[in-house]
Scaffold this active site. Structure first.
Site, PDB file in Angstrom:
ATOM      1  N   ASP A  91     -67.653  43.858  48.829  1.00 41.83           N
ATOM      2  CA  ASP A  91     -69.077  43.988  48.527  1.00 41.83           C
ATOM      3  C   ASP A  91     -69.937  43.534  49.699  1.00 41.83           C
ATOM      4  O   ASP A  91     -70.915  42.813  49.517  1.00 41.83           O
ATOM      5  CB  ASP A  91     -69.447  43.210  47.261  1.00 41.83           C
ATOM      6  CG  ASP A  91     -70.786  43.686  46.664  1.00 41.83           C
ATOM      7  OD1 ASP A  91     -71.232  44.790  47.053  1.00 41.83           O
ATOM      8  OD2 ASP A  91     -71.372  42.965  45.853  1.00 41.83           O
ATOM      9  N   VAL A 102     -77.944  29.435  38.650  1.00 39.99           N
ATOM     10  CA  VAL A 102     -77.899  28.779  39.946  1.00 39.99           C
ATOM     11  C   VAL A 102     -79.031  27.760  40.053  1.00 39.99           C
ATOM     12  O   VAL A 102     -80.178  28.058  39.726  1.00 39.99           O
ATOM     13  CB  VAL A 102     -78.012  29.802  41.095  1.00 39.99           C
ATOM     14  CG1 VAL A 102     -77.831  29.103  42.438  1.00 39.99           C
ATOM     15  CG2 VAL A 102     -76.988  30.895  40.925  1.00 39.99           C
ATOM     16  N   ALA A 106     -73.457  33.132  35.792  1.00 36.54           N
ATOM     17  CA  ALA A 106     -73.778  31.770  36.194  1.00 36.54           C
ATOM     18  C   ALA A 106     -75.281  31.565  36.306  1.00 36.54           C
ATOM     19  O   ALA A 106     -76.041  32.517  36.469  1.00 36.54           O
ATOM     20  CB  ALA A 106     -73.116  31.444  37.527  1.00 36.54           C
ATOM     21  N   LYS A 118     -73.707  26.271  41.075  1.00 32.67           N
ATOM     22  CA  LYS A 118     -73.512  27.406  40.175  1.00 32.67           C
ATOM     23  C   LYS A 118     -72.944  26.879  38.882  1.00 32.67           C
ATOM     24  O   LYS A 118     -71.841  26.332  38.854  1.00 32.67           O
ATOM     25  CB  LYS A 118     -72.524  28.395  40.783  1.00 32.67           C
ATOM     26  CG  LYS A 118     -73.185  29.477  41.575  1.00 32.67           C
ATOM     27  CD  LYS A 118     -72.243  30.631  41.816  1.00 32.67           C
ATOM     28  CE  LYS A 118     -72.996  31.735  42.543  1.00 32.67           C
ATOM     29  NZ  LYS A 118     -72.157  32.878  42.852  1.00 32.67           N
TER      30      LYS A 118
END
Lengths: 353, 362
Positions: B128, B29, B27, B44
């Site tokens: 994560d 941003v 993506a 995004k």
């Protein structure tokens, strides 16, 4: 941890706009918030989509050659549903072929049905939409396979048949990929049933679960999941398999009110859960070839005209943007914009990382 | 124009793009605004048509989960438009001008657990967690972000990949190749973040996966069969040497007993014995004195202060949209931010005062 079956019956959503941690998890889901309708709403949506498409396509035909739309028999909303239904059964076949888990199949079916609440088959033929919905479902449910492996195992299908529509399908779903499944709710019910005081024999339970699961699969052919919660449908399927057992479960959960709701679901599954006859659908498909939107038929006159118009629009937009940028450059103080240019440069550096 | 195209065009009109702030694998941003309110957002723009298997899995995961999760400690998603947040916990940790009080750490960890508990309650593993995925809003609210590796919890008996979680925050069971795991993996990461907040430096900075195990065991002692039954049977198990257990107290000299107890329960080897997010929220650490800092009292980086000032100016009608943006948050891997926050070290407060500074660098 065992996923509990949601309490039945569900209360209507509280539109307080606040995220409250007190409400059931299911009520925070996009499925509950954005993909549940009444039967009347579904009917109205489909009828108006159908009417809109007919009007637009008629217009395109007339623009190309006046008078050409008069003898075309456009599809009705009901006929569209039959065609989509047939392609629901194709998903099941393909999933059997690829040995995809039930979650993939159920997800793809939901995607296909949701897609046709935003689009009509006269614009987008369900064959490729079905292939795309299934491919997308493999990814959203964590069972990805390569596009190559996918399309090479399906006759007469090229990767572009899937890729060209993928974004459109994702967008039509409003990127709401998470689906709450009936077969999961049924699994929860089945676990609960084993906990009943004086539970039925294991064989009986297993048999009841297997039958109910068949009803769950049938329910995917219907609008049930667009109207009711997964746990309501699961209980209805259980009740179709063994009404007494379903009632015992409801009593054990103080949810006897649910037993009334599930009667209409049972009728829906019994009434609408049939595979449409091939002859009928073939006839619909034959007529569809004549009335589908020429703007979406690659290579047709209308398609090329539309494409040209789109490109013209895009070109104008680019020209406008370039113009603005140039103006901004000419007008701005060369010393004044240093900081933002700097930030821009840094942001662009990151591209290579 | 058909219905979907039209709805899409309408939706696009709700937002304006101001400038590009970063680019990741899947993506681009942009910083932008909601047209109606002027509220700052991150847009995004997903890349389409460059991946041979269509839409990227990380993009799908992120979108899928963010559409479902609405919570004050989870980043808000408005249809691929995300709320724009000024900074993240990594920048705060690295900003040497900031002094953390124990109450500040408590507030951040409480918000982390609150957001995580919500994810876990929704049967979603984040996979994560690390300081730079914990974004901080201008009002101080901490939000879990970056759901590109998230997934639903698998049913018992279904394998998941062990190649998740940034190495320094990865629990030993994943390093040993466990394919069946659960919420414990996220809890370990929170433990590492908790320790990092107290130490102001990464707690277990392994240089390779193998070294990560060594670093972990050096810090916490090599697990015995009693500590962690069955771990030697994990697929990638390798003995990495015997290290003695040193009490956490020796390294975390200033921490309270409650803090160390919670830390120890996050960094428990046996994943099933690790504290759950839900339990953690009722841990005595959070109710003991000092109470967690109020959001408005939490340490703020210069960029946050700058952003807050700008908001103030906008309220007063003095909108300067071309002003330098706050520190950038782009899609991972985000070395840009590492670079920028790295630069901040040692530059101290001067950065805030000396506005000519950015012009002098590269």
């Amino acid at each position: 941890m065992i996923m509990a079956v949601e309490t039945l019956p569900s209360t209507p959503p509280q539109s307080d706009g606040q995220s409250s941690s007190k409400k059931p998890i299911y009520e925070g889901s996009t499925q509950f918030r954005n993909w549940r309708f009444s039967a009347a709403q579904l009917h109205a949506t489909r009828t108006s989509l159908n009417a809109g498409a007919v009007a637009a396509i008629r217009h395109t035909f007339e623009a190309n050659s006046p008078g050409s739309s008069s003898d075309i028999q456009f599809l009705t909303a009901e006929e569209e549903i039959l065609l989509v239904k047939l392609y629901v059964t194709k998903i099941t076949q393909l999933c059997g072929h690829f040995r995809f888990p039930e979650e993939v199949e159920a997800t793809a079916v939901s995607y296909l049905k949701r897609f046709y609440l935003k689009n009509t088959v006269m614009d987008w033929h369900p064959k490729n939409v079905m292939l795309t919905a299934l491919f997308l479902a493999t990814k959203t449910t964590n069972h990805p396979i390569s596009l190559e492996a996918y399309t090479s195992n399906i006759p007469r299908t090229a990767p572009s048949d899937v890729l060209d529509l993928e974004f459109l399908v994702a967008q039509s779903l409003a990127f709401e990929f998470a689906i709450w499944h009936v077969h999961r709710a049924l699994w929860g019910l089945w676990l609960d049933l084993q906990d009943l005081p004086d539970p039925p024999s294991t064989e009986k339970l297993q048999q009841c679960y297997d039958t109910a699961l068949q009803h769950v699969r049938t329910s995917r052919m219907t609008d049930a999941d667009l109207i009711y919660t997964p746990s309501q449908i699961a209980l209805a399927c259980m009740s179709l398999a063994d009404a007494d057992l379903a009632a015992r479960w409801a009593r054990s959960k103080d949810a006897e009110a649910a037993l009334d709701i599930i009667e209409s679901i049972k009728d829906l599954i019994k009434g609408d859960g049939t595979v449409p006859s091939v002859e009928v659908v073939r006839e619909i498909d034959r007529r569809l070839r004549l009335c589908k939107n020429p703007e979406k038929v690659v290579g047709s006159k209308a398609y090329l005209a539309k494409k040209e118009q789109d490109e013209k629009d895009a070109e104008m937009k680019r020209a406008k943007k370039a113009d603005l940028t140039r103006k901004a450059m000419e007008e701005s103080d060369p010393f004044g914009t240093e900081l933002s240019t700097e930030a821009q440069n840094i942001a662009e550096l990151d591209e290579d990382d | 124009m058909d219905a979907v195209e039209k709805a899409n065009a309408d939706r696009q009109r709700r937002w304006t793009k101001d400038r590009k702030v970063g680019e990741g694998t899947y993506a681009v941003v942009y910083q932008g605004r909601e047209a109606a309110t002027g509220r700052k957002v991150a847009i995004k723009k997903i890349k389409v048509g460059q991946f041979k298997d269509g839409l990227d899995m990380s993009a799908i995961r992120e979108v899928k989960y963010l559409r479902e999760l609405h919570h004050q400690n989870v980043i808000e998603n408005l249809n691929l438009v995300l709320e724009f947040l000024d900074t993240d916990l990594e920048m705060i940790i690295k900003d040497r001008t900031l002094v953390f009080l124990p109450a500040d750490i408590k507030a951040w960890i409480a918000m982390t657990f609150r957001g995580l508990e919500f994810c876990h309650r929704n049967f979603i593993l984040h996979r994560d967690l690390k300081p730079n995925n914990l974004l901080i809003a201008s009002d101080g609210q901490l939000k879990l972000a970056d759901f590109g590796l998230a997934r639903d919890m698998a049913d018992p008996g279904y394998k998941m990949t062990c190649q998740v979680i940034t190495r320094w925050y990865r629990p030993p069971e994943l390093l040993f190749g466990a394919r069946y795991y659960s919420t414990g993996v996220d809890i370990w990461s929170v433990g590492c973040i908790f320790a990092e907040l107290m130490l102001r430096t990464p707690y277990l900075p392994g240089e390779s996966d193998m070294d990560q195990l060594k670093t972990t065991f050096r810090a916490l002692g090599t697990p015995t069969e009693e500590d962690w039954p069955g771990h030697t049977k994990l697929p990638d198990y390798v003995p990495v040497g015997q290290f003695p257990k040193t009490p956490l107290r020796e390294l975390f000299t200033a921490a309270s007993g409650d803090a160390l107890n919670l830390l120890q329960r996050c960094l428990t080897y046996e994943p099933r014995k690790r504290i759950s997010a839900r339990e953690a929220l009722t841990h005595p650490y959070f109710t003991a004195l000092p109470y967690p800092s109020h959001l408005s009292k939490l340490p703020k980086t210069a960029s946050q202060i700058a952003a807050a000032t700008r908001v103030q100016e906008e309220v007063e009608g003095n909108v300067d949209q071309s002003a330098p943006g706050p520190a950038v948050r782009a899609a991972p891997p985000n070395r840009l931010k590492r670079k920028m926050s790295g630069d901040e070290i040692g530059r101290s407060v001067a950065r805030k005062l000396d506005f000519s500074q950015p012009a002098t660098q590269g």
